[in-house]
Design a protein around this motif. Structure first.
Motif, PDB file in Angstrom:
ATOM      1  N   PRO A 179       0.838  -1.205   0.000  1.00 17.89           N
ATOM      2  CA  PRO A 179       0.000   0.000   0.000  1.00 17.89           C
ATOM      3  C   PRO A 179       0.873   1.255   0.000  1.00 17.89           C
ATOM      4  O   PRO A 179       1.909   1.307   0.665  1.00 17.89           O
ATOM      5  CB  PRO A 179      -0.806  -0.113   1.299  1.00 17.89           C
ATOM      6  N   ILE A 180       0.462   2.251  -0.770  1.00 11.58           N
ATOM      7  CA  ILE A 180       1.174   3.522  -0.808  1.00 11.58           C
ATOM      8  C   ILE A 180       0.339   4.638  -0.181  1.00 11.58           C
ATOM      9  O   ILE A 180       0.816   5.363   0.681  1.00 11.58           O
ATOM     10  CB  ILE A 180       1.569   3.893  -2.255  1.00 11.58           C
ATOM     11  N   LYS A 181      -0.921   4.750  -0.592  1.00 12.14           N
ATOM     12  CA  LYS A 181      -1.772   5.821  -0.065  1.00 12.14           C
ATOM     13  C   LYS A 181      -3.223   5.486  -0.354  1.00 12.14           C
ATOM     14  O   LYS A 181      -3.529   4.842  -1.357  1.00 12.14           O
ATOM     15  CB  LYS A 181      -1.391   7.162  -0.716  1.00 12.14           C
ATOM     16  N   SER A 182      -4.123   5.937   0.513  1.00 24.06           N
ATOM     17  CA  SER A 182      -5.546   5.782   0.261  1.00 24.06           C
ATOM     18  C   SER A 182      -6.284   6.981   0.821  1.00 24.06           C
ATOM     19  O   SER A 182      -5.804   7.667   1.715  1.00 24.06           O
ATOM     20  CB  SER A 182      -6.083   4.487   0.886  1.00 24.06           C
ATOM     21  N   MET A 183      -7.448   7.251   0.261  1.00 24.64           N
ATOM     22  CA  MET A 183      -8.306   8.318   0.757  1.00 24.64           C
ATOM     23  C   MET A 183      -9.750   7.946   0.466  1.00 24.64           C
ATOM     24  O   MET A 183     -10.039   7.174  -0.442  1.00 24.64           O
ATOM     25  CB  MET A 183      -7.973   9.671   0.106  1.00 24.64           C
ATOM     26  N   SER A 184     -10.635   8.460   1.287  1.00 29.27           N
ATOM     27  CA  SER A 184     -12.053   8.206   1.080  1.00 29.27           C
ATOM     28  C   SER A 184     -12.837   9.443   1.462  1.00 29.27           C
ATOM     29  O   SER A 184     -12.625  10.032   2.518  1.00 29.27           O
ATOM     30  CB  SER A 184     -12.503   6.998   1.920  1.00 29.27           C
ATOM     31  N   SER A 185     -13.721   9.875   0.566  1.00 26.19           N
ATOM     32  CA  SER A 185     -14.612  10.992   0.842  1.00 26.19           C
ATOM     33  C   SER A 185     -16.014  10.593   0.411  1.00 26.19           C
ATOM     34  O   SER A 185     -16.224   9.501  -0.125  1.00 26.19           O
ATOM     35  CB  SER A 185     -14.150  12.247   0.091  1.00 26.19           C
ATOM     36  N   ASP A 186     -16.975  11.467   0.629  1.00 26.75           N
ATOM     37  CA  ASP A 186     -18.349  11.133   0.257  1.00 26.75           C
ATOM     38  C   ASP A 186     -18.508  10.933  -1.244  1.00 26.75           C
ATOM     39  O   ASP A 186     -19.325  10.134  -1.691  1.00 26.75           O
ATOM     40  CB  ASP A 186     -19.300  12.248   0.719  1.00 26.75           C
ATOM     41  N   SER A 187     -17.703  11.650  -2.030  1.00 24.41           N
ATOM     42  CA  SER A 187     -17.866  11.588  -3.483  1.00 24.41           C
ATOM     43  C   SER A 187     -16.880  10.654  -4.174  1.00 24.41           C
ATOM     44  O   SER A 187     -17.137  10.200  -5.287  1.00 24.41           O
ATOM     45  CB  SER A 187     -17.723  12.991  -4.089  1.00 24.41           C
ATOM     46  N   LEU A 188     -15.754  10.347  -3.520  1.00 24.31           N
ATOM     47  CA  LEU A 188     -14.677   9.613  -4.201  1.00 24.31           C
ATOM     48  C   LEU A 188     -13.823   8.828  -3.216  1.00 24.31           C
ATOM     49  O   LEU A 188     -13.522   9.302  -2.118  1.00 24.31           O
ATOM     50  CB  LEU A 188     -13.786  10.615  -4.952  1.00 24.31           C
ATOM     51  N   SER A 189     -13.432   7.629  -3.645  1.00 26.21           N
ATOM     52  CA  SER A 189     -12.452   6.839  -2.899  1.00 26.21           C
ATOM     53  C   SER A 189     -11.329   6.440  -3.856  1.00 26.21           C
ATOM     54  O   SER A 189     -11.595   6.054  -5.001  1.00 26.21           O
ATOM     55  CB  SER A 189     -13.092   5.576  -2.305  1.00 26.21           C
ATOM     56  N   VAL A 190     -10.094   6.554  -3.384  1.00 23.60           N
ATOM     57  CA  VAL A 190      -8.932   6.193  -4.198  1.00 23.60           C
ATOM     58  C   VAL A 190      -7.947   5.418  -3.333  1.00 23.60           C
ATOM     59  O   VAL A 190      -7.685   5.797  -2.188  1.00 23.60           O
ATOM     60  CB  VAL A 190      -8.227   7.439  -4.781  1.00 23.60           C
ATOM     61  N   GLN A 191      -7.429   4.338  -3.874  1.00 23.03           N
ATOM     62  CA  GLN A 191      -6.337   3.601  -3.244  1.00 23.03           C
ATOM     63  C   GLN A 191      -5.200   3.485  -4.252  1.00 23.03           C
ATOM     64  O   GLN A 191      -5.450   3.201  -5.433  1.00 23.03           O
ATOM     65  CB  GLN A 191      -6.773   2.198  -2.827  1.00 23.03           C
ATOM     66  N   LEU A 192      -3.999   3.700  -3.796  1.00 21.86           N
ATOM     67  CA  LEU A 192      -2.815   3.512  -4.633  1.00 21.86           C
ATOM     68  C   LEU A 192      -1.941   2.459  -3.974  1.00 21.86           C
ATOM     69  O   LEU A 192      -1.598   2.570  -2.800  1.00 21.86           O
ATOM     70  CB  LEU A 192      -2.040   4.823  -4.787  1.00 21.86           C
ATOM     71  N   TYR A 193      -1.625   1.421  -4.747  1.00 21.71           N
ATOM     72  CA  TYR A 193      -0.749   0.393  -4.200  1.00 21.71           C
ATOM     73  C   TYR A 193       0.144  -0.160  -5.308  1.00 21.71           C
ATOM     74  O   TYR A 193      -0.117   0.018  -6.498  1.00 21.71           O
ATOM     75  CB  TYR A 193      -1.548  -0.736  -3.535  1.00 21.71           C
TER      76      TYR A 193
END
Length: 204
Positions: A179-193
């Motif tokens: 895993p490198i980074k992740s984020m989650s919001s009401d409109s969008l979720s992104v994971q980078l690995y």
């Protein structure tokens, strides 16, 4: 596209995400050092110094690949966008994977500043993540690959025609995931690995 659709949260979210992906993919390619440093130039994005491809073909490949995904990202049809580095035999050596999810039920106004701030942290993390990745041998190739929830209809979209099945071979064993980074919001979720072949795969 009518005015109401142009202002929809999914359209705005996808626009911000696509712009980010173009910069992030360029950052990944720069990070791997497949091209001389002179192939890139520095520019400012989200108040960060990032890299932009100087060579027209390189820049256009990244831009057109991401741009052609925009409509499908809006509709929530794209699950992952990956930058795949392969050897001369098209066997993957490393994958940078952006797992994305645009909330199709989100109906409020997108807070662009908040979303950009969250995505900005991915670029910061990428810039210091070189130690997580492996050194690639000479003669490597790379490509941008999109993984769709369902295949888009080619006869209804010119953008769909740009995406063809990849000839890159698949690993037979589950990859090692970093895993490198992740984020989650009401409109969008992104994971980078990062995906690398397992030790068993490398010994095959």
């Amino acid at each position: 596209m009518d005015r109401s659709d142009a202002q929809s949260p999914q359209v705005e979210t996808a626009r911000i995400l696509a712009e980010f992906l173009e910069v992030a993919i360029t950052s990944v390619v720069f990070l791997k050092g497949l091209y001389p440093s002179g192939a890139f130039e520095r520019r400012i994005y989200m108040n960060l110094v990032v890299q932009r491809a100087r060579h027209p073909q390189l820049r256009d490949y990244i831009h057109s690949s991401v741009s052609s995904l925009l409509l499908f990202i809006q509709k929530g049809l794209v699950e992952r966008v990956a930058v795949i580095f392969s050897n001369a035999n098209n066997v993957p050596l490393e994958r940078y994977v952006f797992k994305i999810m645009v909330n199709q039920s989100y109906g409020s106004m997108v807070e662009e500043g908040h979303l950009e701030f969250s995505l900005r942290s991915f670029l910061i993390k990428l810039s210091v993540s070189k130690s997580l990745s492996k050194v690639l041998p000479q003669g490597c190739r790379w490509e941008i690959t999109a993984y769709f929830c369902s295949l888009p209809q080619v006869n209804t979209s010119k953008d769909a025609e740009l995406w063809i099945p990849t000839d890159t071979k698949q690993w037979q064993q589950p990859p090692l995931i970093t895993p490198i980074k992740s984020m989650s919001s009401d409109s969008l979720s992104v994971q980078l690995y990062l995906e690398n072949p397992s030790l068993l795969e490398e010994n095959l």
